[in-house]
Motif scaffolding. Structure first.
Motif, PDB file in Angstrom:
ATOM      1  N   UNK A  50       0.860  -1.133  -0.131  1.00 14.05           N
ATOM      2  CA  UNK A  50      -0.052   0.009  -0.093  1.00 14.05           C
ATOM      3  C   UNK A  50       0.840   1.280  -0.119  1.00 14.05           C
ATOM      4  N   UNK A  51       1.593   1.662   0.940  1.00 13.84           N
ATOM      5  CA  UNK A  51       2.526   2.234   1.004  1.00 13.84           C
ATOM      6  C   UNK A  51       3.604   2.483  -0.278  1.00 13.84           C
ATOM      7  N   UNK A  56       5.157   5.619  -5.256  1.00 11.34           N
ATOM      8  CA  UNK A  56       5.094   6.182  -6.739  1.00 11.34           C
ATOM      9  C   UNK A  56       3.827   6.208  -7.281  1.00 11.34           C
ATOM     10  N   UNK A  57       2.663   6.444  -7.555  1.00 17.09           N
ATOM     11  CA  UNK A  57       1.605   7.776  -7.903  1.00 17.09           C
ATOM     12  C   UNK A  57       1.739   9.004  -7.297  1.00 17.09           C
ATOM     13  N   UNK A  58       2.134   9.076  -6.277  1.00 20.35           N
ATOM     14  CA  UNK A  58       2.271   9.901  -5.369  1.00 20.35           C
ATOM     15  C   UNK A  58       3.473  11.137  -6.670  1.00 20.35           C
ATOM     16  N   UNK A  82      -1.343  14.294 -19.663  1.00 18.76           N
ATOM     17  CA  UNK A  82      -1.941  12.964 -19.354  1.00 18.76           C
ATOM     18  C   UNK A  82      -1.630  12.194 -18.762  1.00 18.76           C
ATOM     19  N   UNK A  83      -0.369  12.023 -18.210  1.00 19.22           N
ATOM     20  CA  UNK A  83       0.742  11.447 -16.819  1.00 19.22           C
ATOM     21  C   UNK A  83      -0.251  12.153 -15.782  1.00 19.22           C
ATOM     22  N   UNK A  84      -0.132  13.688 -15.264  1.00 20.74           N
ATOM     23  CA  UNK A  84      -1.328  13.692 -14.470  1.00 20.74           C
ATOM     24  C   UNK A  84      -2.464  13.272 -14.029  1.00 20.74           C
ATOM     25  N   UNK A  90      -4.875   6.983 -10.565  1.00 16.35           N
ATOM     26  CA  UNK A  90      -4.032   5.689  -9.435  1.00 16.35           C
ATOM     27  C   UNK A  90      -3.503   5.757  -8.319  1.00 16.35           C
ATOM     28  N   UNK A  91      -3.529   7.306  -7.660  1.00 17.19           N
ATOM     29  CA  UNK A  91      -3.827   7.497  -5.975  1.00 17.19           C
ATOM     30  C   UNK A  91      -4.659   7.534  -5.537  1.00 17.19           C
ATOM     31  N   UNK A  92      -5.934   7.876  -6.097  1.00 12.38           N
ATOM     32  CA  UNK A  92      -6.783   8.174  -5.086  1.00 12.38           C
ATOM     33  C   UNK A  92      -7.959   6.980  -5.437  1.00 12.38           C
TER      34      UNK A  92
END
Length: 223
Positions: A50-51, A56-58, A82-84, A90-92
């Motif tokens: 999880x962390x 990674x996504x953050x 687009x990556x943002x 993904x982070x959500x």
């Protein structure tokens, strides 16, 4: 003489019963030890997973946000925007859809304290089913949609090869995320256990295993 026979019978009963009791106790303790490993290792793995992926996504979100305005190449700025969106989604997902293992560990400790072995076994099956679902088509379809749209947007900008690379890279990352998830419960269920198959007067010694896989749930018997 009668008292002596009674005493001898009592001693014989104790000699017979004691090894059986010790065997049952040892077997039960062994089961608890196995369940300890499944639930504790699963919760530990889940927290690391999880962390790790949240980080990674953050990081990806921060880098893409910077590149979206600061990159010197217009194409790089477009791709970063687009990556943002992809990184934010993904982070959500990481923040809202958490692994079930930490909660399962808390429930396991409660059941263990009350000695409810059947409840623990049911909990293990539920956890294995949850692991199976998290590796199933549902997780892959959502990634397919997000990465497909992202790749199509880049391709519509006149860069089909860049769109294809973006799509393939996104799908690869998603597969890594899926297959690095904890699967301790599924692995424990999939191990073969000794069992006897009785067909009338005939008893066949063998082993059985319940199989939990992303697209199937079944059982296997071998002898």
């Amino acid at each position: 003489m009668h008292a002596f026979r009674l005493f001898a019978a009592l001693i014989t009963t104790l000699v017979i019963t004691l090894p059986v009791s010790l065997h049952v106790q040892a077997q039960t303790e062994g089961q608890w030890s196995e369940y300890d490993d499944v639930f504790e290792d699963g919760a530990r793995h889940a927290n690391i997973w999880q962390w790790g992926w949240t980080g990674i996504y953050a990081t990806s979100l921060a880098v893409n946000a910077y590149q979206s305005s600061e990159a010197s190449d217009p194409d790089d700025r477009f791709d970063a925007r687009v990556g943002v969106v992809k990184s934010a989604l993904a982070l959500g997902g990481m923040l809202t859809d958490r692994q079930p293992h930490p909660e399962a560990l808390a429930e396991y400790e409660r059941l263990k304290a009350s000695g409810d072995l059947s409840g623990v076994q049911a909990l293990g099956l539920q956890l294995a089913q949850a692991e199976r679902e998290r590796r199933g088509w549902g997780a892959q379809i959502s990634s397919l949609v997000v990465n497909g749209v992202a790749g199509a947007v880049i391709a519509a900008d006149g860069r089909k090869s860049d769109g294809a690379i973006n799509f393939a890279t996104g799908m690869l990352v998603n597969e890594l995320q899926i297959w690095t998830q904890p699967n301790q419960a599924s692995s424990a269920i999939n191990r073969f256990q000794p069992a006897n198959l009785s067909l009338g007067p005939i008893t066949i010694p063998g082993e059985y295993a319940l199989h939990v896989a992303p697209q199937q749930l079944g059982a296997t018997w071998r002898y």
